[in-house]
Design an enzyme around this catalytic site. Structure first.
Site, PDB file in Angstrom:
ATOM      1  CB  CYS A   8      -0.992  -0.021   1.166  1.00 26.20           C
ATOM      2  SG  CYS A   8      -0.262   0.107   2.816  1.00 26.20           S
ATOM      3  CB  SER A  15       0.083  -3.423   2.839  1.00 19.42           C
ATOM      4  OG  SER A  15       0.983  -2.501   3.402  1.00 19.42           O
ATOM      5  CG  ASP A 123      -5.365   4.881   2.750  1.00 21.00           C
ATOM      6  OD1 ASP A 123      -5.358   4.505   3.940  1.00 21.00           O
ATOM      7  OD2 ASP A 123      -4.370   5.342   2.167  1.00 21.00           O
TER       8      ASP A 123
HETATM    9  P1  4NP Z   1      -1.826   2.993   4.021  1.00 18.83           P
HETATM   10  O1  4NP Z   1      -2.440   4.386   4.513  1.00 18.83           O
HETATM   11  O2  4NP Z   1      -1.263   3.236   2.652  1.00 18.83           O
HETATM   12  O3  4NP Z   1      -3.015   2.068   3.992  1.00 18.83           O
HETATM   13  O4  4NP Z   1      -0.800   2.590   5.033  1.00 18.83           O
HETATM   14  C1  4NP Z   1      -1.692   5.568   4.554  1.00 18.83           C
HETATM   15  C2  4NP Z   1      -0.783   5.784   5.561  1.00 18.83           C
HETATM   16  C3  4NP Z   1      -0.077   6.969   5.616  1.00 18.83           C
HETATM   17  C4  4NP Z   1      -0.297   7.948   4.640  1.00 18.83           C
HETATM   18  C5  4NP Z   1      -1.214   7.724   3.623  1.00 18.83           C
HETATM   19  C6  4NP Z   1      -1.915   6.533   3.587  1.00 18.83           C
HETATM   20  N1  4NP Z   1       0.414   9.184   4.689  1.00 18.83           N
HETATM   21  O5  4NP Z   1       0.118  10.075   3.874  1.00 18.83           O
HETATM   22  O6  4NP Z   1       1.332   9.331   5.530  1.00 18.83           O
END
Ligand code: 4NP
Length: 155
Positions: A8, A15, A123
Site C-alpha cells: 500500500c 497492507s 484507505d
Molecule cells: P496505508 O495508509 O497506505 O493504507 O498505510 C496511509 C498511511 C499513511 C499515509 C497515507 C496513507 N500518509 O500520507 O502518511
C-alpha cells in the site's frame, strides 16, 4: 516456500492488515510451512513504525496477531523475492510497477480484482473506516489464498 507481498502507500494501515489477516488464514489452513506473507509501502514516511492505531484496534478486536510488524518501503529486490505482489489500490499498482521496473508482469496484481467486488481497498488513513477495510481485505485474502492453492498446489 510460496511468498506474498502486500503493498500500500504508507505500510501502516491496509497492507499490514492484509499481511496479518493472510497469515491467520494460512495458519487456519495448516499452510504456515508452505506460504509466507509480508508487506511494504511505496512511500517511506512511516518506515520502522508499527501498524496504525486503527489497524491495531481492529486486529485486536478480531484476535489477529500483528506482533513484531514494522513498516518498510518497497525495494527493487522485492520483485525477485516474492511470488505474488498484491497491491491495495490502482495507484499502488502503478507505483509498484514503476519502482520494480516491471510494467506488465502478471505477478503484480490488485487485491480486490480477485473478488466479485473489483476496485480499490479504501484507505482508512482518509476514511477512518477500519471495519470496511478489514471486511474487504479479508474477502480479498480468502480469494488470494484459493488462487495460490490452485496455482501452486493444484488444490
Ligand atoms: P496505508 O495508509 O497506505 O493504507 O498505510 C496511509 C498511511 C499513511 C499515509 C497515507 C496513507 N500518509 O500520507 O502518511
Amino acid at each position: 516456500m510460496v511468498s506474498v507481498l502486500f503493498v500500500c502507500l504508507g505500510n501502516i494501515c491496509r497492507s499490514p492488515m492484509a499481511e496479518a489477516v493472510m497469515r491467520r488464514l494460512i495458519e487456519q489452513k495448516g499452510l504456515s510451512g508452505e506460504i509466507t506473507a509480508d508487506s511494504a509501502g511505496t512511500g517511506s514516511w512511516h518506515a520502522g513504525e508499527a501498524p496504525h492505531e486503527g489497524t491495531r484496534r481492529k486486529l485486536d478486536e478480531e484476535g489477529v496477531s500483528y506482533e513484531g510488524m514494522a513498516a518498510r518501503q518497497l525495494d527493487k529486490q522485492d520483485f525477485e523475492k516474492f511470488n505474488y505482489i498484491v497491491c491495495m489500490d490502482e495507484q499502488n499498482v502503478r507505483d509498484a510497477r514503476k519502482m520494480l521496473g516491471q510494467p506488465d508482469d502478471p505477478k503484480i496484481i490488485r487485491l480486490l480484482d480477485l473478488t466479485g467486488n473489483a476496485g480499490d481497498v479504501p484507505d482508512p488513513w482518509y476514511t477512518d473506516n477500519f471495519n470496511e477495510t478489514y471486511e474487504l481485505v479479508t474477502a480479498g485474502c480468502r480469494e488470494l489464498l484459493d488462487k495460490i492453492e490452485r496455482e501452486q498446489f493444484g488444490g
